[in-house]
Motif scaffolding. Structure first.
Motif, short mmCIF file in Angstrom:
data_model
loop_
_atom_site.label_atom_id
_atom_site.label_comp_id
_atom_site.label_asym_id
_atom_site.label_seq_id
_atom_site.Cartn_x
_atom_site.Cartn_y
_atom_site.Cartn_z
N ARG A 140 -24.27 -0.89 -2.40
CA ARG A 140 -24.13 -1.54 -3.97
C ARG A 140 -22.64 -1.31 -4.11
O ARG A 140 -22.32 -1.36 -5.13
N THR A 142 -16.42 -2.24 -11.99
CA THR A 142 -15.16 -1.45 -12.44
C THR A 142 -14.11 -2.51 -12.78
O THR A 142 -13.30 -2.22 -13.71
N THR A 162 -20.45 -2.26 -7.39
CA THR A 162 -19.83 -1.17 -8.22
C THR A 162 -18.30 -1.43 -8.50
O THR A 162 -17.49 -1.37 -9.55
#
Length: 423
Positions: free
Chosen positions: A109, A117, A113
């Motif tokens: 992932r 972000t 991620t």
């Protein structure tokens, strides 16, 4: 000397025995049964010998024949655990049907991620820019309000001044008209000798002065009218007046705010476009992660499930077989013929196949002849090939086109024994 006695003489008590004891005995009907049983046994042995030794040389049938179909292996492209299984043995399978769900909790992932972000950072920039635009718009609204107040006051002042100039123009026009009349009367009196030339010159000088004053007032009025028109359009010429200076500052401030809002709106549009693209990437990545976390394995063809290789809860690796199915649309016949019939077998040779002992026969033709059937070949079929003695020949037969609709009475029963013979 002792003489021999007759039986009747030695045993006098038997002389009266009935005469039937001296007659031949009568045979029983059951005495022939053992003989018939022996004949039957000899006949059975003879038939068994004939059928075993002669029939194979006279028969045109295959020694063994089964229905078969190409194997369809439904595999998983990812590793994980079988969390759902939607196939059952014997159940029909259609293309696109979900067969199993593979759960994988080790999907990477990192990309998701990173994208999330980036989206948070971009959302923060969007919020900050939106707040700045809202603040600039509120400031612009206040500046516009101030500008309108100052402009209305200035225009009103200019209109008052213009009205005063118009009044002065009217007075100057009346005065000029009066002095022109006085000058004309003086000239008339001079011609009559009533007044001197000095009086005429003085009257003329007064008229010229009044005319110059009227012209100056006209120019001032024209200038004031132009100033009013310019002020109404928001155009001001620096004149040293505080009101004009304030209006110029407000006008400049308004222009700066409008330019700032335009630039910020362009930045906002660009960031929104970037956010839209980023949201699409996030959605695609989330779909990818979700797909790989709970991957739905789907069937790619028609058939029937024959064997459940990986039931629910099984740990599987990428490429592992979950369900072994049969491609029912390609059902055919695998027959084993004795070596003596090899010369009569060719590609295209017609066969007569009987599925049910009491059912009608179906037509087929040989599509391939094999001296042996290796394991790799048999793995491509749903059922193992029948046993063949040394020298026997494998014949793979397909149903005739015109008989295909009725050939597969049990269309998906790989391994079912049938009877095949040459036509």
């Amino acid at each position: 000397m002792k003489t021999d006695l007759l039986p009747t003489e030695r045993f006098p008590h038997t002389a009266a025995a009935p005469s039937r004891e001296l007659a031949p005995a009568r045979k029983s009907p059951l005495a022939i049964v053992p003989r018939l049983a022996g004949y039957g046994l000899l006949g059975f042995i003879a038939w068994l010998l004939l059928s075993t030794l002669l029939e194979p040389w006279l028969s045109n049938r295959a020694t063994r024949a089964v229905l078969n179909a190409p194997a369809m292996l439904i595999t998983t492209p990812i590793s994980g655990t079988v969390s759902e299984l939607h196939a059952q043995i014997g159940q029909s399978i259609e293309p696109g049907q979900t067969i199993a769900v593979i759960k994988n909790n080790t999907v990477a992932r990192d990309s998701l991620t990173t994208l999330l972000t980036q989206r948070l950072d971009l959302q923060s920039r969007l919020d900050d820019l939106d707040h700045r635009i809202q603040a600039d718009r509120r400031m612009l609204e206040y500046v516009n309000h101030q500008y309108d107040q100052y402009q209305n006051a200035n225009v009103s002042q200019l209109k008052n001044t213009y009205a005063s100039l118009q009044a002065q123009q009217d007075a100057a026009s009346a005065k000029l008209e009066e002095l022109d009349t006085k000058y004309q009367r003086a000239m008339t009196l001079q011609r009559d000798g009533a007044v001197s030339a000095a009086t005429v010159s003085a009257a003329r000088a007064e008229a010229d002065a009044a005319r110059n004053e009227a012209d100056a007032l006209d120019k001032s009025a024209d200038g004031m009218g132009a100033s009013i028109a310019a002020a109404q359009r928001g155009i001001y010429v620096a004149s040293g007046q505080s009101s004009n200076d304030q209006l110029s500052q407000l006008s400049q401030r308004r222009a700066d705010l409008q330019s700032s809002i335009t630039g910020e709106q362009a930045q906002l549009d660009a960031l929104n476009k970037q956010m839209s693209d980023l949201n699409n990437l996030v959605t695609h990545e989330q779909d990818r992660v979700q797909t790989l976390s709970d991957y739905a394995v789907k069937a790619f063809g028609n058939g029937a499930a024959q064997d459940i290789v990986a039931p629910v809860g099984t740990q599987v690796t990428a490429g592992a077989t979950l369900v072994r199915a049969s491609d029912c649309s390609k059902t055919d016949v695998v027959a084993v013929f004795p070596a003596r019939m090899a010369g009569r077998l060719n590609v295209g040779t017609r066969l007569r196949v009987q599925i049910e002992p009491s059912g009608r026969s179906h037509d087929a033709h040989i599509s391939q002849i094999l001296p042996t059937a290796n394991e790799a070949l048999q793995n491509g079929y749903s059922a193992p090939f029948p046993y063949a003695e040394d020298g026997s020949v494998y014949a793979l037969a397909q149903w005739d086109t015109q008989d295909g609709a009725n050939a597969g009475m049990p269309p998906c029963t790989p391994g079912r024994s049938v009877t095949a013979s040459l036509r």
